[in-house]
Design a protein around this motif. Structure first.
Motif, PDB file in Angstrom:
ATOM      1  N   ASP A   1       0.972  -1.524   0.429  1.00  0.00           N
ATOM      2  CA  ASP A   1       0.264  -0.551   0.481  1.00  0.00           C
ATOM      3  C   ASP A   1       1.166   1.557  -0.030  1.00  0.00           C
ATOM      4  OD1 ASP A   1      -3.041  -1.069   0.172  1.00  0.00           O
ATOM      5  OD2 ASP A   1      -1.628  -2.090   1.439  1.00  0.00           O
TER       6      ASP A   1
ATOM      7  N   HIS B   1       0.956   3.440  -2.430  1.00  0.00           N
ATOM      8  CA  HIS B   1       0.571   4.430  -3.278  1.00  0.00           C
ATOM      9  C   HIS B   1       1.048   5.551  -3.578  1.00  0.00           C
ATOM     10  CE1 HIS B   1      -4.007   3.039  -2.053  1.00  0.00           C
ATOM     11  NE2 HIS B   1      -3.707   2.322  -0.976  1.00  0.00           N
TER      12      HIS B   1
ATOM     13  N   ASP C   1      -1.311  -2.573  -4.446  1.00  0.00           N
ATOM     14  CA  ASP C   1      -1.854  -0.948  -4.012  1.00  0.00           C
ATOM     15  C   ASP C   1      -0.104   0.246  -4.499  1.00  0.00           C
ATOM     16  OD1 ASP C   1      -3.947  -0.625  -4.605  1.00  0.00           O
ATOM     17  OD2 ASP C   1      -4.255  -0.213  -2.207  1.00  0.00           O
TER      18      ASP C   1
ATOM     19  N   ASP D   1      -0.781   4.659  -6.982  1.00  0.00           N
ATOM     20  CA  ASP D   1      -1.900   5.383  -7.164  1.00  0.00           C
ATOM     21  C   ASP D   1      -2.417   6.584  -7.688  1.00  0.00           C
ATOM     22  OD1 ASP D   1      -4.145   7.381  -5.866  1.00  0.00           O
ATOM     23  OD2 ASP D   1      -3.563   6.098  -4.020  1.00  0.00           O
TER      24      ASP D   1
ATOM     25  N   SER E   1      -3.319   9.406  -8.146  1.00  0.00           N
ATOM     26  CA  SER E   1      -3.294  10.753  -6.744  1.00  0.00           C
ATOM     27  C   SER E   1      -1.639  10.988  -7.884  1.00  0.00           C
ATOM     28  CB  SER E   1      -3.402  10.654  -6.198  1.00  0.00           C
ATOM     29  OG  SER E   1      -2.577  10.019  -5.580  1.00  0.00           O
TER      30      SER E   1
ATOM     31  N   ASN F   1      -6.021  -0.751  -6.799  1.00  0.00           N
ATOM     32  CA  ASN F   1      -5.363   0.569  -7.513  1.00  0.00           C
ATOM     33  C   ASN F   1      -4.958   0.255  -8.898  1.00  0.00           C
ATOM     34  OD1 ASN F   1      -5.704   3.017  -6.629  1.00  0.00           O
ATOM     35  ND2 ASN F   1      -5.444   2.340  -4.458  1.00  0.00           N
TER      36      ASN F   1
ATOM     37  N   THR G   1      -8.012   1.595 -11.556  1.00  0.00           N
ATOM     38  CA  THR G   1      -7.675   2.387 -11.697  1.00  0.00           C
ATOM     39  C   THR G   1      -7.093   2.461 -12.913  1.00  0.00           C
ATOM     40  OG1 THR G   1      -5.828   3.072 -10.598  1.00  0.00           O
ATOM     41  CG2 THR G   1      -7.506   3.180  -9.218  1.00  0.00           C
TER      42      THR G   1
ATOM     43  N   SER H   1     -10.281   8.932  -7.819  1.00  0.00           N
ATOM     44  CA  SER H   1     -10.447   7.976  -8.813  1.00  0.00           C
ATOM     45  C   SER H   1     -11.482   7.295  -8.153  1.00  0.00           C
ATOM     46  CB  SER H   1      -9.453   6.589  -8.063  1.00  0.00           C
ATOM     47  OG  SER H   1      -9.535   6.310  -6.824  1.00  0.00           O
TER      48      SER H   1
ATOM     49  N   ARG I   1      -9.951  11.877  -2.791  1.00  0.00           N
ATOM     50  CA  ARG I   1      -8.645  12.584  -2.391  1.00  0.00           C
ATOM     51  C   ARG I   1      -8.646  13.768  -2.787  1.00  0.00           C
ATOM     52  NH1 ARG I   1      -8.451   7.678  -2.525  1.00  0.00           N
ATOM     53  NH2 ARG I   1      -6.405   6.351  -4.225  1.00  0.00           N
TER      54      ARG I   1
END
Length: 457
Positions: A11, A13, A47, A50, A52, A81, A85, A340, A378
């Motif tokens: 994770d 991210h 994950d 990410d 973002s 993710n 995504t 997302s 986010r």
């Protein structure tokens, strides 16, 4: 007696601010453990990416895989993710240049019903002293969304039973789980053949592991704040002792150049995104948590056009920044809408539409400053709810496209898929027929809308 160590991350991210120290630690710790006589395996639980982060967005996650390649991971599984995504095509090519094996047993191609070519159901590692280590990987099988991108998720409980029946030989069994802590504990109770379950997805942290039935559960939190280490002693494929610990990444030394490296990744992503110009606007378009700023009005109209509805609802906190006068590019929109999320076309009876609007009327003041996190969001705060095509009078009568709602009719409205998962508007999930328009993220949808309304000269 053979000593085996497992180093694990999860994770991350795209929190690249922790990456330089994670990388040094993993490489150096592996060397130290090997000098102490350990056979070392390194794994990631998914994950890792990410969208973002601008570089992840600009490269569809391939920049993240390049960074993972620097470690020498033995295996990784995917998180939501990676799986949700990315489009089907993007995920099919995400690991083209990966130098590690992707272990994933419970996602298959919806057309062929076969495991994707880039994944393996399990990986078998033979140790120097002849022990056999079976590594399995499972990810959260989101039924409603994986099918929207051409994948068929398989229930983890069903798949585990099949995996263990087909792999009944004596071995050390390790599960890379992107299922969450509740599922991990359930698996430990139902399937004690797993010696170690390394967890993720719910961002839980077991600083010293958790012994559950016959299994050791390990987990290293989120965002690269921690790296996990599991130590095993194995004799003829039987685990004699096992322990887990974590190291806090912030306690590791920074090196000269770390900060430049971290900023460089962000700048590279922003530069790549900025190359895609979207629109030209002749005035500043403001955002804000309260009221109905122009950016909200425009986005509500974009939602209606996307979903082919006469009404839409959205929350102001979705928009993190205003649109500035001049040329708008994809980096601007990524900074404004890093979420997302997707638009839905939601069908409701008139009675259920009235109930949904009442839920929103009840909660809207509380939600303005509510610090919403997770489930694709986010931003910082939820913000005020705004309607387009829906009105409410002082007697709580609801009007749709100017007409009083008929409780016996069916209405279609444009919402966010986020509203299906958050707890404030249960009518959406319980009564709504929700068609998630998964082909575009919110920023891509808005890019198309702005390019039509404010074309480049």
């Amino acid at each position: 007696m053979e000593k085996i160590a497992i180093l694990h991350t999860n994770d991350i991210h795209s929190h690249f601010e922790n990456w330089p120290r994670i990388k040094r630690y993993l490489i150096n710790e592996k060397k130290k453990l090997e000098e102490k006589g350990y056979f070392v395996i390194t794994v990631d639980l998914g994950d890792a990416l990410d969208r973002s982060h601008p570089l992840t967005e600009a490269t569809d996650g391939k920049a993240n895989i390049e960074l993972l390649n620097e470690i020498g991971y033995d295996a990784a599984t995917i998180g939501n993710n990676e799986g949700l995504t990315n489009s089907h095509e993007q995920l099919n090519h995400l690991y083209d240049n990966a130098n590690f094996d992707v272990i994933l047993a419970n996602i298959s191609d919806a057309k062929t019903l076969k495991i994707p070519s880039w994944a393996k159901e399990k990986k078998v590692i033979k140790t120097p002293q002849g022990n056999s280590i079976d590594i399995f990987g499972l990810t959260a099988p989101y039924q409603s969304t994986y099918k929207l991108v051409g994948w068929k998720p398989i229930d983890d409980q069903v798949k585990i039973k099949e995996l263990l029946e087909n792999n009944d030989e004596e071995s050390v069994k390790i599960l890379l789980s992107h299922l969450g802590v509740t599922q991990d504990r359930l698996i430990a109770q139902k399937f004690p053949k797993f010696n170690v379950i390394i967890g993720s997805h719910t961002h839980h942290l077991f600083k010293h592991g958790e012994n559950d039935n016959q299994s050791l559960l390990a987990a290293a939190g989120k965002y690269g704040f921690y790296v996990g280490e599991i130590l095993l002693e194995v004799d003829n494929n039987k685990v004699v002792s096992k322990s887990a610990s974590v190291v806090e990444v912030s306690s590791l030394p920074e090196h000269d150049g770390d900060e430049d490296f971290i900023h460089g990744l962000e700048e590279k992503g922003e530069k790549l995104l900025a190359e895609s110009k979207v629109a030209m606007i002749d005035h500043d378009i403001e955002n804000g948590l309260r009221g109905k700023p122009e950016i909200v009005t425009l986005f509500l109209d974009a939602m209606k056009k996307k979903a082919h509805t006469k009404a839409a609802i959205v929350n102001n906190g979705l928009f993190l920044l205003p649109l500035k006068k001049g040329i708008i590019n994809k980096n601007d929109l990524h900074q404004i809408l890093p979420h997302s999320m997707h638009v839905t076309n939601t069908s409701l009876s008139g009675a259920d539409l009235w109930r949904l609007v009442m839920e929103m009327q009840k909660n809207w003041k509380f939600l303005i400053q509510f610090p919403q996190k997770g489930m694709g969001f986010r931003g910082k705060f939820f913000g005020q709810l705004n309607y387009d095509g829906i009105e409410v009078d002082e007697n709580n009568n609801v009007y749709f496209d100017g007409e009083l709602v008929d409780f016996n009719k069916t209405y279609e409205i444009a919402l966010l898929d986020h509203y299906i998962f958050i707890p404030f508007f249960p009518t959406v999930a319980i009564k709504g027929q929700n068609n998630i328009l998964y082909d575009q993220t919110l920023r891509d949808l808005f890019a198309d809308y702005l390019s039509d309304k404010f074309p480049l000269e």
